[in-house]
Design a protein around this motif. Sequence first.
Motif, PDB file in Angstrom:
ATOM      1  N   LYS A   2       0.863  -1.187   0.000  1.00 41.59           N
ATOM      2  CA  LYS A   2       0.000   0.000   0.000  1.00 41.59           C
ATOM      3  C   LYS A   2       0.894   1.230   0.000  1.00 41.59           C
ATOM      4  O   LYS A   2       1.926   1.256   0.643  1.00 41.59           O
ATOM      5  CB  LYS A   2      -0.895  -0.007   1.226  1.00 41.59           C
ATOM      6  N   THR A  34       1.749   5.363   0.534  1.00 45.78           N
ATOM      7  CA  THR A  34       1.479   6.569   1.301  1.00 45.78           C
ATOM      8  C   THR A  34       2.392   7.657   0.762  1.00 45.78           C
ATOM      9  O   THR A  34       3.593   7.444   0.606  1.00 45.78           O
ATOM     10  CB  THR A  34       1.757   6.349   2.806  1.00 45.78           C
ATOM     11  N   LYS A  35       1.810   8.832   0.469  1.00 49.07           N
ATOM     12  CA  LYS A  35       2.572   9.926  -0.124  1.00 49.07           C
ATOM     13  C   LYS A  35       3.038  10.922   0.920  1.00 49.07           C
ATOM     14  O   LYS A  35       2.347  11.199   1.878  1.00 49.07           O
ATOM     15  CB  LYS A  35       1.723  10.673  -1.150  1.00 49.07           C
ATOM     16  N   PHE A  42       7.385   8.959  -1.532  1.00 53.00           N
ATOM     17  CA  PHE A  42       6.271   8.127  -1.122  1.00 53.00           C
ATOM     18  C   PHE A  42       6.797   6.757  -0.762  1.00 53.00           C
ATOM     19  O   PHE A  42       7.922   6.398  -1.127  1.00 53.00           O
ATOM     20  CB  PHE A  42       5.125   8.092  -2.148  1.00 53.00           C
ATOM     21  N   LYS A  88       5.951   2.485  -0.130  1.00 56.12           N
ATOM     22  CA  LYS A  88       5.121   1.303  -0.362  1.00 56.12           C
ATOM     23  C   LYS A  88       5.396   0.359   0.805  1.00 56.12           C
ATOM     24  O   LYS A  88       6.552   0.110   1.148  1.00 56.12           O
ATOM     25  CB  LYS A  88       5.493   0.609  -1.665  1.00 56.12           C
ATOM     26  N   THR A 129       5.722  10.742   6.935  1.00 59.64           N
ATOM     27  CA  THR A 129       5.058   9.747   6.098  1.00 59.64           C
ATOM     28  C   THR A 129       4.945   8.414   6.825  1.00 59.64           C
ATOM     29  O   THR A 129       3.913   7.738   6.737  1.00 59.64           O
ATOM     30  CB  THR A 129       5.824   9.577   4.757  1.00 59.64           C
ATOM     31  N   ILE A 138       2.128   8.777   9.315  1.00 60.21           N
ATOM     32  CA  ILE A 138       0.819   8.699   8.648  1.00 60.21           C
ATOM     33  C   ILE A 138       0.480   7.257   8.316  1.00 60.21           C
ATOM     34  O   ILE A 138      -0.664   6.824   8.449  1.00 60.21           O
ATOM     35  CB  ILE A 138       0.829   9.571   7.363  1.00 60.21           C
ATOM     36  N   ALA A 139       1.481   6.477   7.898  1.00 58.99           N
ATOM     37  CA  ALA A 139       1.257   5.084   7.541  1.00 58.99           C
ATOM     38  C   ALA A 139       1.159   4.175   8.774  1.00 58.99           C
ATOM     39  O   ALA A 139       0.978   2.973   8.634  1.00 58.99           O
ATOM     40  CB  ALA A 139       2.379   4.596   6.642  1.00 58.99           C
ATOM     41  N   LYS A 140       1.309   4.761   9.958  1.00 61.64           N
ATOM     42  CA  LYS A 140       1.231   4.034  11.231  1.00 61.64           C
ATOM     43  C   LYS A 140       2.306   2.956  11.359  1.00 61.64           C
ATOM     44  O   LYS A 140       2.072   1.875  11.896  1.00 61.64           O
ATOM     45  CB  LYS A 140      -0.163   3.440  11.431  1.00 61.64           C
TER      46      LYS A 140
END
Length: 112
Positions: A23, A25-26, A31, A33, A104, A107-109
């Motif tokens: 998945k 996330t930018k 970004f 993956k 980032t 945000i992506a946890k």
Amino acid sequence: MALFAKNRLSKKRDFDTVFKKGKATKGSFLFIKIAENNQQISRFGFVISSKVSGKAVIRNKISRVLADFIRIIMHKIRTGYDIIVIIKNGIVDSDKLRDDLENTLVIAKIIL
């Protein structure tokens, strides 16, 4: 000091798996993956195209700066993930790049 070998993605099939199943996330300058890897460690790979800079010296320096930053914050990072960091076009200074990577990952946890 570099990222430990056990925390690096090195095989093409590992990169391919993350690109296919991961998945995205930018961030502002990059970004990421992310894909689960069913292991007790998280592994990182870096993709920096020649569009970022035509000089390999600069691309390698960006990779080293990011790898060193990951090594420093590794204790905060969740285990069990393969993460590829892809740098967008344009050169930015290393402090902004580190901040953007950390934001980032939050945000992506991925960062606890």
